[in-house]
Structures are given as C-alpha cells and as structure tokens.
Design a protein around this motif. Structure first.
Motif, PDB file in Angstrom:
ATOM      1  N   ARG A 270       0.840  -1.208   0.000  1.00 10.85           N
ATOM      2  CA  ARG A 270       0.000   0.000   0.000  1.00 10.85           C
ATOM      3  C   ARG A 270       0.869   1.250   0.000  1.00 10.85           C
ATOM      4  NH1 ARG A 270      -1.600   3.913   3.180  1.00 10.85           N
ATOM      5  NH2 ARG A 270      -0.387   3.102   4.927  1.00 10.85           N
TER       6      ARG A 270
ATOM      7  N   PHE B 255      -5.611  -1.204   2.525  1.00  9.72           N
ATOM      8  CA  PHE B 255      -5.131  -1.247   1.148  1.00  9.72           C
ATOM      9  C   PHE B 255      -6.261  -0.898   0.189  1.00  9.72           C
ATOM     10  CE2 PHE B 255      -4.146  -3.090  -2.921  1.00  9.72           C
ATOM     11  CZ  PHE B 255      -2.776  -2.989  -3.056  1.00  9.72           C
TER      12      PHE B 255
ATOM     13  N   SER C 162      -6.557   2.022  -2.675  1.00 11.13           N
ATOM     14  CA  SER C 162      -6.440   1.591  -4.073  1.00 11.13           C
ATOM     15  C   SER C 162      -7.518   2.218  -4.955  1.00 11.13           C
ATOM     16  CB  SER C 162      -6.554   0.064  -4.155  1.00 11.13           C
ATOM     17  OG  SER C 162      -6.604  -0.355  -5.511  1.00 11.13           O
TER      18      SER C 162
END
Length: 379
Positions: free
Chosen positions: A316, A348, A352
């Motif tokens: 991440r 994460f 994202s």
C-alpha cells in the motif's frame, strides 16, 4: 454513543501506533542499528553548563548515604563556565557524597549559583574518553560524514563508554549520512570486527552495512556464513548483513533473500529480517534490485498469515495497485482470518483506485460501517 465511539477509536489508535512501530520503516536513523536510548556525549556536552575531568576528594556525609559534599579536583576543563573564575586550587565543591579513587568526566549544571552534577563517567587507566570527547566536540559542527568518520575510529575502542557513544552517533544518523563515507573505510578492519567473537551481536547490522560499501566480493562469503550460522541469526542485525550481502553480490544475495521469504520453515524473526531488507532496498538502494523484483519478493510474504499484514502495508505504501486482486483475495481465506490482516486488507482497499477495491469497500461498509469508519480515520 459518542463516548463509546471515541473510546473505540482511542483503543484502535494505541493499537495502530504499536503496529506502526513494527510495520513502518524508521526515518532519520541508522536502519541497521539496535535502538540505543539516551543522549550522546556531545549532546550532553551541549546541554551542560560545564564539563570537567578530574577526581573526587574529601567526601563528607550528610544526613544519609546520598547527602553530603565532595570536592572535585579539576585536572582539565573540557567546557568552561564563569563559575570557575572564583575557584581556588582547581577544586569545586559538589553537593554529593562520592567515594571513588578513579577519575571522572562530569557534566554539571549551575542553578542559582550552585553546582548540580547530573552525569558522571568513570574512566580507567589509559582511557580514551577525554581524547574522544574533545575530538567529537571539534567535529560537532562539521558535515555528518566527516563527524561519523571520526567516530568510526572509536567504534571498537577498549573503553566501553567511548565505543558505545561512537555507536550511538551512527545509530542516530541517517543511512545517507554515512553511505558514501563508508566506501572509503578499511574493509579488513570492519571484517575483523565481524569475525571477532567478542563483538556484540547488536553491532552486526551496522558493521555489515559498512562492509557492504567498502568490501569486495570475497567479503560476501563472510556475510553469507553469518546468516547461515544459527547462533548469529538470533542477533538483531540480520537485515544489515543481508543488505550488505546483496550490495556485494546483488544476484546471489537477492536470490537468497527471496528463498527465505517464501519458506514458512524459517523462524519468524529471520523472515522479518528478510522483509526489512526488502524495505531497505526499496527505500534506500533501488539501484541494487529492480522494483518489479522487490514487489515480487514482498508478495511472497502475503501467503504467510503471521506476516501478511506487513507485506500488505508495504505494498500500500508503495502504491502497488496492480496487487489489488492478490490482496483482496486474502480476506476470504481461512488461514488469514485474523483481525490485523483483515484490517490491513481494508486499508489497502481504501487507498487503491482499482474498481474491485472500491466494490470491496462498499460491501464492507454495508457489513460493518463503524469498522470501516474507524479504519478511515486512522488511515
């Protein structure tokens, strides 16, 4: 309800701070040095009103074993103060009862016209302490590489206080502050320290990293023998040894680290040292191993439930969104049904930009809105 929510967030914050200390790379300090708390001698020198070298005499007890007075006979003034102008016979009275036949370097404050000694270092015969401190003070304003090069000559001093202080100077230094300087160090000397059975294990990481800069391919054999030694693997500087191995033999060293990362038969601390090595390569030495290879190495960690959260967090932090599917797939695995791993996956996914990540977060909001909100606040 508000108080309950604040309490939950507070507990989570404490947990994340503890987790971050293990997960996130440290900044502004040597990556391969064991943590050594406390100020350096130069730091205490800067804080003190005066610094003196000499011996104690004429101790007189007061109301207890601690209270009383002792005269300090000054042999050398290392840091002067106007208080010393009125001193006769180079002797100052200290408000402490001290019995010792040895000489000391003492750090003193002056409060309301009275002396307040707050640190004293006993010196033995042929001590390098005064010499080292005087030189360190002279190098105080010089560039970090020059200051650390001076400290290098005292890293293996027979005087424990000197050797420890020189080590602390490196421990507090950033890798970039000594990396170029280390290329000019005497490799035989550093290798000799690593071979010496008297060298404390906590110094392996620093010494190995120095050898990685100034050594040759032959020195890689020494480093490999150290990581293959079960006893030396127990030390705290294994990541420094592994990083140095890669510096001297990038292909062979990196292949070794990859094999160790994917082996669940290896001890956790050794695998964690390998992971720290990957972090170091990414953050400090991207010239040694291509980034694509480092991402592949970090992805090997995801299969191991006891380390998956570390790997997820690093991916991440590196913005490796191409790993989104790989990370989210962990959420449904029985082996990874662990709160810290599930939270790492959510963190994460929150960062994202991939469509699957957005869909995953949406489903988690529907399942447990408070859990997602808490994670977002901490992120």
């Amino acid at each position: 309800v508000v108080m309950k929510r604040l309490s939950i967030v507070g507990c989570l914050l404490v947990a994340v701070l503890i987790w971050a200390a293990a997960v996130l790379p440290s900044a502004g300090a040597c990556p391969f040095c064991s943590e050594n708390q406390g100020p350096t001698l130069v730091g205490d020198y800067a804080q003190a009103a005066m610094v003196l070298y000499g011996s104690f005499t004429n101790p007189k007890l007061g109301g207890s074993q601690i209270e009383g007075t002792t005269d300090f006979v000054i042999e050398k003034v290392l840091k002067d103060h106007e208080f010393l102008k009125g001193v006769q016979k180079n002797t100052v009275p200290l408000p402490r009862y001290i019995q010792s036949k040895h000489k000391f370097v003492i750090f003193i404050d002056v409060y309301k016209g009275k002396l307040d000694p707050y640190r004293g270092i006993e010196t033995q015969a042929n001590s390098e302490l005064v010499k080292y401190l005087e030189g360190a003070v002279k190098h105080q304003g010089t560039p970090a590489p020059e200051r650390l090069r001076y400290c290098f000559d005292f890293l293996n001093s027979a005087d424990f206080d000197v050797a420890m202080d020189a080590y602390r100077e490196f421990a507090k230094a950033d890798y970039k502050e000594y990396s170029d300087m280390a290329k000019k160090l005497p490799a035989k000397v550093v290798a000799g320290w690593l071979k010496d059975p008297k060298t404390p294990a906590y110094r392996y990481g620093l010494y190995a990293s120095l050898l990685g800069h100034c050594g040759a391919k032959n020195d890689a054999k020494l480093l490999r023998s150290m990581v293959d030694d079960p006893e030396k693997r127990k030390g705290s500087g294994i990541d420094g040894i592994l990083a140095a191995y890669i510096m001297l033999q990038p292909k062979e060293g990196w292949s070794y680290v990859r094999e160790m990362l994917k082996s669940d038969k290896q001890d956790f601390m050794f695998r964690y040292a390998c992971l720290r090595t990957v972090r170091f390569l990414w953050d400090q030495r991207p010239d040694l191993v291509p980034q694509k290879e480092l991402v592949g190495g970090m992805s090997l960690v995801l299969d191991q439930a006891d380390m998956a959260d570390f790997g997820i967090e690093d991916l991440r932090r590196w913005h490796r969104w191409e790993m989104t599917d790989r990370v989210i797939d962990l959420f449904g695995q029985k082996t990874h049904n662990i709160p810290v791993v599930k939270r790492a996956v959510l963190r994460f996914a929150l960062a994202s930009p991939e469509p699957r990540a957005k869909d995953f977060v949406k489903r988690q909001r529907e399942r447990d809105l408070e859990w997602v909100r808490d994670t977002e606040e901490l992120l």
